[in-house]
Design an enzyme around this catalytic site. Structure first.
Site, short mmCIF file in Angstrom:
data_model
loop_
_atom_site.label_atom_id
_atom_site.label_comp_id
_atom_site.label_asym_id
_atom_site.label_seq_id
_atom_site.Cartn_x
_atom_site.Cartn_y
_atom_site.Cartn_z
N ASN A 109 -37.50 0.02 53.37
CA ASN A 109 -36.97 1.39 53.45
C ASN A 109 -37.91 2.28 54.25
O ASN A 109 -39.13 2.12 54.20
CB ASN A 109 -36.77 1.96 52.05
CG ASN A 109 -35.76 1.15 51.26
OD1 ASN A 109 -35.04 0.35 51.84
ND2 ASN A 109 -35.72 1.34 49.96
N ASP A 111 -37.52 5.70 53.92
CA ASP A 111 -37.29 7.04 53.38
C ASP A 111 -38.51 7.67 52.70
O ASP A 111 -38.49 8.86 52.37
CB ASP A 111 -36.09 7.02 52.40
CG ASP A 111 -36.24 5.99 51.27
OD1 ASP A 111 -37.38 5.68 50.87
OD2 ASP A 111 -35.19 5.51 50.79
N HIS A 126 -40.54 -1.61 57.98
CA HIS A 126 -39.68 -1.01 59.01
C HIS A 126 -40.09 0.42 59.37
O HIS A 126 -39.30 1.15 59.96
CB HIS A 126 -38.21 -1.06 58.56
CG HIS A 126 -37.69 -2.47 58.44
ND1 HIS A 126 -36.55 -2.81 57.77
CD2 HIS A 126 -38.19 -3.64 58.94
CE1 HIS A 126 -36.36 -4.13 57.83
NE2 HIS A 126 -37.34 -4.65 58.53
N THR A 194 -31.70 -5.39 48.10
CA THR A 194 -31.58 -5.74 49.52
C THR A 194 -30.52 -6.81 49.70
O THR A 194 -30.39 -7.71 48.86
CB THR A 194 -32.93 -6.21 50.12
OG1 THR A 194 -32.72 -6.56 51.50
CG2 THR A 194 -33.54 -7.39 49.39
N SER A 195 -29.79 -6.71 50.81
CA SER A 195 -28.78 -7.74 51.10
C SER A 195 -29.45 -9.01 51.63
O SER A 195 -28.80 -10.05 51.74
CB SER A 195 -27.76 -7.22 52.11
OG SER A 195 -28.43 -6.78 53.28
N GLU A 221 -24.67 -6.56 43.14
CA GLU A 221 -23.76 -7.47 43.86
C GLU A 221 -24.51 -8.76 44.20
O GLU A 221 -25.71 -8.71 44.46
CB GLU A 221 -23.32 -6.84 45.20
CG GLU A 221 -22.68 -5.48 45.10
CD GLU A 221 -21.32 -5.53 44.44
OE1 GLU A 221 -20.68 -6.59 44.50
OE2 GLU A 221 -20.92 -4.50 43.85
N1 APR Z 1 -29.59 -1.07 42.68
C1 APR Z 1 -29.91 -2.23 43.30
N2 APR Z 1 -29.29 -2.68 44.41
C2 APR Z 1 -28.29 -1.94 44.90
C3 APR Z 1 -27.88 -0.72 44.31
C4 APR Z 1 -28.57 -0.30 43.14
N3 APR Z 1 -28.27 0.84 42.51
N4 APR Z 1 -26.87 -0.21 45.04
C5 APR Z 1 -26.65 -1.08 46.06
N5 APR Z 1 -27.50 -2.12 45.97
C6 APR Z 1 -27.62 -3.27 46.87
C7 APR Z 1 -26.35 -3.68 47.57
O1 APR Z 1 -25.55 -4.52 46.72
C8 APR Z 1 -26.92 -4.43 48.78
O2 APR Z 1 -27.11 -5.80 48.47
O3 APR Z 1 -28.51 -2.94 47.89
C9 APR Z 1 -28.27 -3.77 49.01
C10 APR Z 1 -28.34 -2.93 50.26
O4 APR Z 1 -28.22 -3.76 51.38
P1 APR Z 1 -28.33 -3.19 52.88
O5 APR Z 1 -27.50 -1.96 53.01
O6 APR Z 1 -28.05 -4.33 53.79
O7 APR Z 1 -29.86 -2.72 52.98
P2 APR Z 1 -31.17 -3.57 53.26
O8 APR Z 1 -31.07 -4.94 52.70
O9 APR Z 1 -32.31 -2.73 52.85
O10 APR Z 1 -31.15 -3.67 54.84
C11 APR Z 1 -32.24 -4.26 55.48
O11 APR Z 1 -31.43 -3.61 57.61
O12 APR Z 1 -30.35 -1.94 58.69
C12 APR Z 1 -31.54 -2.55 58.53
O13 APR Z 1 -33.69 -1.73 58.90
C13 APR Z 1 -32.58 -1.60 58.04
O14 APR Z 1 -34.27 -1.91 56.38
C14 APR Z 1 -32.90 -2.11 56.66
C15 APR Z 1 -32.55 -3.57 56.77
#
Ligand code: APR
Length: 244
Positions: A109, A111, A126, A194-195, A221
């Protein structure tokens, strides 16, 4: 019945958590979701900007073509973040610093909410949206929470860019290598929100597991990492983390 407020946390996870010394926490956008920060792949409306997908506007190619447009998108995202506060998940992770002899926090993140919750020495894979970096001398400059961002490098006068890793760019020198070293020596690796789609960051749980760590995912998820984890707690980070 399991609800978001009563997550199913296994006895094994609790027991390992109670006795571990070396813990690696790896976070993504989901850890900030309960603060109101939209995730990237969760359909939040900031995932596109003026019709451009986030991975186009947030790309190294766009930076080369149109730096002002990239700034406009990051200015917009900083504006959204200004009024946002760390949530229970950020605070729980910050509290763990005093609980474990050796806690490493690695985040994707940008942020800055982990730091605002009190986490120190955060490995930011990042970058950080609250910093600008000179395109020539690479000096970084803090962007204040209130007020304008600097418009040129205070050291050499050249243009600034967001100090954020854009799509198609390399991670900050040494950041991933340092995180990988920590992953290779942790006993528990918690993969939170994280996804797990963006590499090399997403390889940290694999490194931890190969080195013998217990890997646990916390996410409402399933993800591509779920099957590979030793435990999965299906729930929101803000509900689950204070209860582990
Ligand atoms: N608690 C835990 N997990 C959650 C919650 C919650 N309240 N709400 C959503 N999620 C999960 C979703 O199910 C998803 O699996 O958070 C994940 C968010 O995934 P992404 O939007 O793909 O974010 P991230 O994995 O951080 O992306 C990685 O991709 O776009 C780039 O540089 C950016 O750092 C980012 C990187």
């Amino acid at each position: 019945m399991q609800t978001a407020a009563t997550p199913d946390i296994s006895a094994e996870l609790r027991q390992r958590f109670a006795t571990a010394n070396r813990v690696l926490v790896f976070t993504g956008a989901g850890v900030s979701a309960e603060s109101g920060v939209p995730t990237f792949r969760g359909g939040g409306k900031t995932a596109t900007w003026k019709g451009l997908p986030f991975d186009v506007i947030s790309s190294g190619a766009m930076l080369e073509r149109n730096l002002p447009a990239v700034w406009e998108w990051f200015d917009y995202r900083r504006d959204l973040l200004r009024s946002i506060q760390p949530n229970r998940a950020h605070r729980a992770i910050a509290d763990w610093q005093d609980r474990f002899a050796d806690l490493t926090l690695v985040t994707q993140n940008v942020d800055g909410l982990h730091q605002r919750a009190g986490s120190r020495s955060v490995i930011e894979l990042h970058g950080n949206i609250w910093r600008a970096r000179c395109v020539i001398c690479q000096t970084t400059h803090e962007i204040p929470l209130e007020g304008a961002r600097p418009d040129a490098c205070g050291d050499c006068g050249n243009a600034l860019r967001p100090d954020v890793v854009l799509f198609g760019e390399l991670l900050p020198p040494g950041a991933f290598e340092f995180a990988a070293q920590r992953a290779a020596r942790c006993e528990i690796c918690l993969v939170i929100g994280t996804s797990g789609l963006v590499y090399p960051a997403a390889s940290l749980p694999e490194i931890a597991k190969s080195a013998g760590a217990f890997v646990c995912e916390i996410n409402p998820e399933p993800t591509g990492l779920s099957d590979f984890c030793d435990a999965v707690v299906a729930g929101n980070a803000g509900d689950v983390l204070p209860q582990i």
